[in-house]
Design a protein around this motif. Sequence first.
Motif, PDB file in Angstrom:
ATOM      1  N   ARG A 254       0.851  -1.016  -0.009  1.00 28.28           N
ATOM      2  CA  ARG A 254       0.146   0.099   0.036  1.00 28.28           C
ATOM      3  C   ARG A 254       0.920   1.057  -0.043  1.00 28.28           C
ATOM      4  N   ILE A 255       0.330   2.258  -0.321  1.00 32.13           N
ATOM      5  CA  ILE A 255       1.011   3.692  -0.448  1.00 32.13           C
ATOM      6  C   ILE A 255       0.549   4.647   0.901  1.00 32.13           C
ATOM      7  N   GLN A 256       1.567   4.889   1.816  1.00 32.56           N
ATOM      8  CA  GLN A 256       1.278   5.696   2.749  1.00 32.56           C
ATOM      9  C   GLN A 256       1.904   6.968   2.642  1.00 32.56           C
ATOM     10  N   TYR A 257       1.273   8.315   2.933  1.00 36.17           N
ATOM     11  CA  TYR A 257       1.900   9.589   2.550  1.00 36.17           C
ATOM     12  C   TYR A 257       2.454  10.035   3.890  1.00 36.17           C
ATOM     13  N   PHE A 258       3.522  10.846   3.589  1.00 39.63           N
ATOM     14  CA  PHE A 258       4.174  11.471   4.771  1.00 39.63           C
ATOM     15  C   PHE A 258       4.358  12.946   4.117  1.00 39.63           C
ATOM     16  N   GLU A 259       3.866  14.014   4.946  1.00 42.34           N
ATOM     17  CA  GLU A 259       3.730  15.187   4.521  1.00 42.34           C
ATOM     18  C   GLU A 259       4.600  15.844   5.547  1.00 42.34           C
ATOM     19  N   GLY A 260       5.751  16.709   5.068  1.00 46.24           N
ATOM     20  CA  GLY A 260       6.307  17.588   5.879  1.00 46.24           C
ATOM     21  C   GLY A 260       7.361  18.770   5.304  1.00 46.24           C
ATOM     22  N   ILE A 261       8.172  19.190   6.077  1.00 53.58           N
ATOM     23  CA  ILE A 261       9.122  20.126   5.312  1.00 53.58           C
ATOM     24  C   ILE A 261      10.500  19.332   5.230  1.00 53.58           C
ATOM     25  N   CYS A 262      11.158  19.732   4.289  1.00 52.32           N
ATOM     26  CA  CYS A 262      12.388  19.142   4.052  1.00 52.32           C
ATOM     27  C   CYS A 262      13.510  20.155   4.712  1.00 52.32           C
ATOM     28  N   ILE A 263      14.099  19.479   5.668  1.00 48.13           N
ATOM     29  CA  ILE A 263      15.023  20.279   6.499  1.00 48.13           C
ATOM     30  C   ILE A 263      16.533  20.134   6.072  1.00 48.13           C
ATOM     31  N   ALA A 264      16.829  19.074   5.093  1.00 49.98           N
ATOM     32  CA  ALA A 264      18.252  18.969   4.605  1.00 49.98           C
ATOM     33  C   ALA A 264      18.255  18.018   3.423  1.00 49.98           C
ATOM     34  N   ILE A 265      19.223  18.173   2.382  1.00 49.36           N
ATOM     35  CA  ILE A 265      19.690  17.483   1.312  1.00 49.36           C
ATOM     36  C   ILE A 265      21.118  17.226   1.583  1.00 49.36           C
ATOM     37  N   ARG A 266      21.528  16.168   1.348  1.00 42.95           N
ATOM     38  CA  ARG A 266      22.955  15.807   1.385  1.00 42.95           C
ATOM     39  C   ARG A 266      23.324  14.763   0.398  1.00 42.95           C
ATOM     40  N   GLY A 267      24.447  14.630   0.001  1.00 44.51           N
ATOM     41  CA  GLY A 267      24.856  13.797  -1.123  1.00 44.51           C
ATOM     42  C   GLY A 267      24.887  14.007  -2.412  1.00 44.51           C
ATOM     43  N   ASN A 268      25.266  13.222  -3.406  1.00 43.40           N
ATOM     44  CA  ASN A 268      25.050  13.520  -4.749  1.00 43.40           C
ATOM     45  C   ASN A 268      24.868  12.100  -5.573  1.00 43.40           C
ATOM     46  N   GLY A 269      24.221  12.076  -6.558  1.00 40.42           N
ATOM     47  CA  GLY A 269      23.988  11.025  -7.279  1.00 40.42           C
ATOM     48  C   GLY A 269      22.954   9.969  -6.556  1.00 40.42           C
ATOM     49  N   VAL A 270      23.361   8.577  -6.827  1.00 37.80           N
ATOM     50  CA  VAL A 270      22.607   7.812  -6.200  1.00 37.80           C
ATOM     51  C   VAL A 270      22.716   7.670  -4.630  1.00 37.80           C
TER      52      VAL A 270
ATOM     53  N   ILE B 289      16.999   9.583  -2.193  1.00 36.80           N
ATOM     54  CA  ILE B 289      15.896  10.004  -3.279  1.00 36.80           C
ATOM     55  C   ILE B 289      15.685   8.760  -4.486  1.00 36.80           C
ATOM     56  N   TYR B 290      16.555   8.087  -4.571  1.00 36.61           N
ATOM     57  CA  TYR B 290      16.331   6.911  -5.570  1.00 36.61           C
ATOM     58  C   TYR B 290      15.924   5.604  -4.823  1.00 36.61           C
ATOM     59  N   SER B 291      15.276   5.512  -3.931  1.00 42.51           N
ATOM     60  CA  SER B 291      14.731   4.420  -3.080  1.00 42.51           C
ATOM     61  C   SER B 291      13.614   3.823  -3.980  1.00 42.51           C
ATOM     62  N   GLU B 292      13.601   2.318  -3.846  1.00 42.19           N
ATOM     63  CA  GLU B 292      12.394   1.626  -4.256  1.00 42.19           C
ATOM     64  C   GLU B 292      11.097   1.759  -3.687  1.00 42.19           C
ATOM     65  N   SER B 293      11.193   2.188  -2.344  1.00 43.97           N
ATOM     66  CA  SER B 293      10.204   2.269  -1.610  1.00 43.97           C
ATOM     67  C   SER B 293       9.568   3.712  -1.757  1.00 43.97           C
ATOM     68  N   LEU B 294      10.038   4.589  -2.313  1.00 43.79           N
ATOM     69  CA  LEU B 294       9.602   5.915  -2.385  1.00 43.79           C
ATOM     70  C   LEU B 294       8.968   6.169  -3.731  1.00 43.79           C
ATOM     71  N   ASP B 295       7.386   6.151  -3.802  1.00 43.72           N
ATOM     72  CA  ASP B 295       6.593   5.993  -4.932  1.00 43.72           C
ATOM     73  C   ASP B 295       6.587   7.405  -5.598  1.00 43.72           C
ATOM     74  N   THR B 296       6.069   8.602  -4.928  1.00 45.16           N
ATOM     75  CA  THR B 296       5.783   9.750  -5.262  1.00 45.16           C
ATOM     76  C   THR B 296       6.592  10.722  -4.550  1.00 45.16           C
ATOM     77  N   ILE B 297       7.218  12.045  -5.211  1.00 44.55           N
ATOM     78  CA  ILE B 297       7.411  13.049  -4.395  1.00 44.55           C
ATOM     79  C   ILE B 297       6.685  14.139  -5.041  1.00 44.55           C
ATOM     80  N   GLU B 298       5.993  15.162  -4.204  1.00 38.63           N
ATOM     81  CA  GLU B 298       5.262  16.007  -4.711  1.00 38.63           C
ATOM     82  C   GLU B 298       5.537  17.402  -3.830  1.00 38.63           C
ATOM     83  N   VAL B 299       5.745  18.596  -4.644  1.00 41.96           N
ATOM     84  CA  VAL B 299       6.150  19.654  -3.829  1.00 41.96           C
ATOM     85  C   VAL B 299       4.979  20.407  -3.637  1.00 41.96           C
ATOM     86  N   LEU B 300       4.623  20.885  -2.456  1.00 39.58           N
ATOM     87  CA  LEU B 300       3.393  21.410  -2.237  1.00 39.58           C
ATOM     88  C   LEU B 300       3.488  23.111  -2.142  1.00 39.58           C
TER      89      LEU B 300
END
Length: 118
Positions: A41-57, A79-90
């Motif tokens: 099933r797909i469960q949604y998690f909504e919040g504020i992105c507080i950090a981005i790190r790394g590059n590529g995969v 970011i490229y996880s199999e379990s991550l289905d959708t990313i939507e910027v609100l």
Amino acid sequence: MKNRYIESFEKAQIGDKKIPIFKAGDTVKLGIRIKEGEKSRIQYFEGICIAIRGNGVDRTFTVRKMGANNIGVEKTFPIYSESLDTIEVLRIGRVRRAKLYYLRDRKGKSARIKELRK
């Protein structure tokens, strides 16, 4: 300089997955695929992105939301996880920092981020 086998493996991991452009301070809604036994099933998690790190995969990002009883919940996702289905910027936030760890100490109105007006 990477090994060509590692590069081909990373290209296979990335595949043709479409990732929207977002940064720290943006409010995102993530669709996470959860597998329970043979069902998924797909469960949604909504919040504020507080950090981005790394590059590529290896690129990861951390999302923080306020849960029940004003308890902060943070999750870090590749970011490229199999379990991550959708990313939507609100919402696009107007911030001046790349890492928003100071939000951990704030509550209520002081934890708000202004929205970027176009």
